[in-house]
Structures are given as C-alpha cells and as structure tokens.
Scaffold this active site. Structure first.
Site, PDB file in Angstrom:
ATOM      1  CB  SER A 201     -43.143  28.663  26.721  1.00 25.10           C
ATOM      2  OG  SER A 201     -43.755  28.993  27.934  1.00 25.10           O
ATOM      3  CE  LYS A 285     -21.538  36.883  52.596  1.00 26.71           C
ATOM      4  NZ  LYS A 285     -20.498  35.900  52.842  1.00 26.71           N
ATOM      5  CG  ASP A 321     -20.093  33.638  55.984  1.00 22.57           C
ATOM      6  OD1 ASP A 321     -20.708  32.598  55.674  1.00 22.57           O
ATOM      7  OD2 ASP A 321     -20.109  34.684  55.302  1.00 22.57           O
ATOM      8  CB  ALA A 345      -8.454  41.828  52.638  1.00 23.74           C
ATOM      9  CB  ALA A 348     -14.889  34.660  53.210  1.00 18.76           C
ATOM     10  CG  ASN A 367      -6.486  41.050  49.702  1.00 17.41           C
ATOM     11  OD1 ASN A 367      -7.015  40.042  49.233  1.00 17.41           O
ATOM     12  ND2 ASN A 367      -6.902  42.278  49.410  1.00 17.41           N
ATOM     13  CB  ALA A 428     -13.610  30.092  52.070  1.00 18.45           C
TER      14      ALA A 428
END
Ligand code: NAP
Length: 486
Positions: A201, A285, A321, A345, A348, A367, A428
């Site tokens: 709602s 991050k 990580d 790059a 991660a 990259n 990943a």
C-alpha cells in the site's frame, strides 16, 4: 506490532491477503480508500486480527477524494463494524479529530502525517503538533530520498520515547527500508508491512512474512546490534539473506539491513552511529575511508574498504574481498609462481591484484580504460597489458574483475573464448553464478571458479569481524543458494 495493510481492491483479494499474512500480522489495516466499498462489512467479519481503519486522502498519498463529512461517516461506520483503531490524519484538523474522539470515546486514534513531497521535515514541529492532540498513537510517514533520511524517523521516535508516547515512523521507498525493520530497536510501537509481494500500500513495504521470519523485526529491542550494507543501488545485494539467518542460527540479538546511501557524509553523521558494523559496496568503497579512525594496512594498500566495524567507539576499516577472492582461487590452484591475468582496474581488481602479488603470483593487468590499468600497475608493481592485446595474453590464471556478464547483460564475456583453453578461470561476477565467461571456459576445458566462492569467503570473514564467531560454510552456501530464489 506488525500492521499489515489490506488493499484488495476486491474483497476476494482482500480475503486472500488476510489469509496469506495472518500468521505474521498483529493488526490488519483495512485501507477503506482502496477497498471495494460494497463488501467492506464482510471483511470486518472475516478478519482474524484487530482492525485499524484507514481512509487515506489523496493529499496524503491515498485514494479518497470525498468530503470531510463523508470521511467522518466512513470511519464512524468502521468503528460500528468493530475497528478498535482508526487512522485520523492531522491534516483533517483539530475540530474533526476532537469531534471524532467525543463521538467514539473508546476508539484508539492513530494520528497520522504523510509527507510525500520529499522536502526536508521539521520533525520537532510536527511532533509537537501531534502530541498536543494527545492521540493513542502518532504516525509519521515520509518519502526517503536517501538512507540518511532515516534520521527523521530516529528523531521522531526518540521524542516519542522521551514522552512515553506510542509512535510509528516509516520512511517510504527503498531508501527507508530499514525504518520498517528497526522500529522496535528505535522504540516505535508498530510498523507497517504488506501481506505479500505485489500488494504494497506504500512504496518500500516489506512482506510481513519476511519482516518476521528473515529480519525477526518483532524480536528486536533497544540492545539489538544493527549491521548492514551501504552502497547504491542495493537491490541486487544478497547480504540480508545470508547474515540475518546466521544471526538467528547463532542466537544473536542482531539484524542486517540494506542502507542505499547517496550522501555518505550525512549518513555517517546521522545514521551510522546506531550501527555496529557495515559492509561497503559500489560506489562507497573508496570514499568511506575518510570517515574511519583506523584502516588496516591491507585495505590501505588496496585503496578500498569493504568492511567497517566499530571497536571501542572507533570505526575500523578493512578489506575482505582480497582474501575472499584469493582463497577461492587457491582452492583450485596455488598462485605462487603462476601468471595471473586480471581484467579490470576497479575495487575488485585492486583487491585481487594486491593479494595475489602478496601470495607470490606474477600479475598482468588489463582494463577497458588503459590509463587506469597503467596507473594500478605502477602503484602495485604489476605488469600492464594494453587492452587491445588481451587476445594475445600469455597467462595461467584469468580473473575477471569487471561487471561484464552480470545480470541483466548475461550474454557477454570480457575476453575471447579462444584464450581460455586449458587455463584456470575465475569470475568475480556472482550473479548469475555461471557467467558466459565460465561457460566458455568450461567448453574450452578450463578449470572454473565461480564468483559465489569469493562472495561466500568474503561474507564469512565479514561475519566473523562483526560477531567474533565463524559461520558454518555449508549453511552459508545453502543461504546464498536460497537467496538466489528470493
Ligand atoms: P568497479 O570499481 O566499478 O570497477 C569496474 C571495472 O570494470 C573497471 O575497471 C571498469 O573499467 C570495468 N568495466 C566496467 N564495465 C565494463 C565493460 N562494459 N567492459 C569492460 N570493462 C568494464 O567495480 P568492482 O567493485 O571492482 O566490481 C567489479 C565486479 O566484481 C562487479 O561485477 C562486482 O559485482 C564483482 N564483485 C564481486 C565480489 C564477490 O564477492 N564475488 C566482490 C566484489 C566485487 P573502466 O576503468 O574502463 O571503467
């Protein structure tokens, strides 16, 4: 109290909604502005829970377009049909409210305000206006534009707690989701839930079943520890489905919520103080680091923090990580002396490259934006490979650290299939669990390692940092698999 909003609109649908949620509801809110008016009396008879009768005006985000007199009569009829609770909007005015109270002396009035324009809220002023009318309970609902807006609900409930008043504060939309879960932690009297997915709602309502069984919202209290994930967007985040059942399994008074944060500065000063720790994901991050008191060497070298915990009143940041990914890869092969090609790059890639180098791998980095790979190679002492040369790369292990292949674009891969023959290939990306890259790798006879393995490793490390206890890997795996179906 979990109040489940019954919206119908047909009485058949409304009955289904009541049936689906009756094990989780304490009160049913009958939305008289949305329900088909002809059969409302039968719903009062069928309800197995006490009723809160609501006839929300258009101005306050509902569907009622009649006069005040008509609304007064509709709510009075609801009382006659047995509703012990009635929602009356502050905007109806003190005359309406006083008259309703004098005609229905035993009815409990939930005095409500709905701020739907996303403007800044003067919580103290609103609270004082509502408090002056001495209702049974007060409800503030507003549209949150950012998880930092949760602060309005926190302030409203703190004022009510001080005065020993019953109050509800709901930040609508995905940004305010945590207010629906943390109502008891914050001293609220009740929260609103939907009967099932698709029958909300108000935006951001959580199905009552999830509120009770996943978040255990009705068992939380002032001493509950709050954890969560900050990032934006967070719809894809699976952490709530993993951490919450682990807390329950371990008998911990703790909860894990999603906090989609846009303004990190405001969040860190207004909402983070009530958290005991949090996971950090894109795009915070790096930016979160400026708000922390201590950052360990690994996270500092990687240049990214994905886990923050409070230790003796100080914020401590680390990165799970890096070992999460490398522990996953090393279950397949030791990286020492091997050539690892990292594609990407970003956060991660930095974590994987840093940790693999620490464990003795020889690293090539490529990259899409060459400049970033070149920069990272320079910072961490890696070999830079121009992106155009990817098809010619010589390597033993490949690690994809780009989102290429992630839902919804699942039919793309970051590298040509022909370079994968006989290699070890790690992705990943964990949604989907088997990406195009991993399918290509399997076909080329490569050994594959899924992103879910990294996810499980890094989440287990986070859980341990939050609680000091090791979670069961088997249980975590099962929870993540179930989460994929939620
Ligand atoms: P990030 O910091 O935003 O970095 C993304 C990287 O991918 C950048 O290098 C970017 O290149 C590259 N990229 C983006 N789109 C691309 C495209 N269409 N083609 C080629 N390259 C592209 O993100 P991140 O935090 O590193 O995350 C990367 C991936 O790892 C995500 O899918 C994330 O879900 C996953 N991840 C998984 C785990 C786990 O536990 N399994 C943990 C963390 C991250 P440019 O520099 O050219 O923009």
């Amino acid at each position: 109290m979990i109040i489940v909003s019954i919206t119908g609109p047909s009485s058949r649908r409304a009955l289904e909604q009541m049936k689906a949620s009756e094990s989780y509801a304490d009160i049913f809110e009958l939305r008289l502005d949305l329900l088909d008016a002809n059969n409302v009396a039968s719903l009062f008879r069928a309800a197995s829970k006490p009723i809160l009768a609501t006839c929300r005006s258009r101005a306050q985000g509902g569907n009622f377009a009649g006069t005040d007199k008509q609304r007064f009569d509709i709510l009075s009829e609801a009382v006659r049909l047995g509703a012990p609770y009635v929602d009356v909007e502050l905007a109806a005015g003190s005359e309406f409210i006083e008259r309703f109270r004098s005609e229905h002396t035993r009815t409990r009035i939930v005095l409500s305000v709905h701020c739907t324009d996303g403007e800044k809220i003067d919580v103290r002023h609103l609270y004082a206006s509502m408090r002056a009318l001495a209702p049974f309970a007060m409800k503030l609902a507003y549209v949150a534009q950012d998880a930092a807006d949760i602060a309005y609900a926190v302030e409203f409930l703190a004022l009510a707690r001080n005065d020993a008043m019953k109050a509800i504060a709901v930040a609508m939309g995905e940004y305010g989701e945590a207010t629906r879960i943390l109502y008891r932690k914050l001293g609220g009297w009740a929260t609103f839930a939907s009967p099932q997915f698709g029958a909300e709602s108000a935006p951001g309502q959580i199905p009552a079943r999830l509120l009770k069984t996943l978040y255990r919202a009705d068992t939380l209290n002032a001493s509950s520890k709050v954890f969560g994930v900050i990032g934006n967007p967070l719809r894809q985040s699976k952490g709530v489905f993993v951490h919450n059942p682990l807390f329950e399994k371990m008998g911990m008074n703790a909860v894990y919520c999603r906090f989609p944060v846009a303004d990190l500065e405001r969040f860190m000063t207004s909402v983070a103080p009530m958290l005991s720790g949090f996971s950090v994901t894109i795009p915070h991050k790096q930016s979160v680091m400026q708000y922390l008191d201590l950052i360990d060497d690994r996270a500092r070298a990687i240049g990214a923090v994905n886990t923050v915990v409070r230790r003796r009143g100080k914020w401590y940041g680390t990165n799970t990580d890096a070992s999460g990914a490398l522990d996953a890869i090393e279950r397949g092969v030791r990286v020492k002396g091997k050539r690892l090609l990292v594609v990407g790059a970003g956060g991660a890639a930095r974590a994987i490259a840093y940790e693999a180098k620490r464990r003795g791998a020889d690293i090539l980095i490529a990259n899409r934006t060459d400049e970033r790979a070149k920069q990272l190679a320079l910072e961490l002492g890696l070999t830079y490979l121009p992106h155009d040369f990817l098809p010619e790369a010589k390597f033993d292990i490949l690690a994809n650290a780009t989102p290429v292949g992630m839902v919804p674009d699942v039919d793309v891969s970051p590298v040509p299939a022909r370079i994968l023959k006989g290699k070890i290939v790690f992705d990943a990306v964990y949604n989907p669990p088997v990406t195009k890259l991993l399918r290509d790798a399997q076909r080329a006879g490569a050994k594959v390692i899924r992103g879910t393995e990294m996810y499980l490793n890094q989440a287990a490390l986070q859980f341990e940092l939050y609680t000091g206890r090791k979670p069961s890997p088997t249980l975590m795996r099962k929870l993540l698999t179930n989460a994929a179906n939620d």
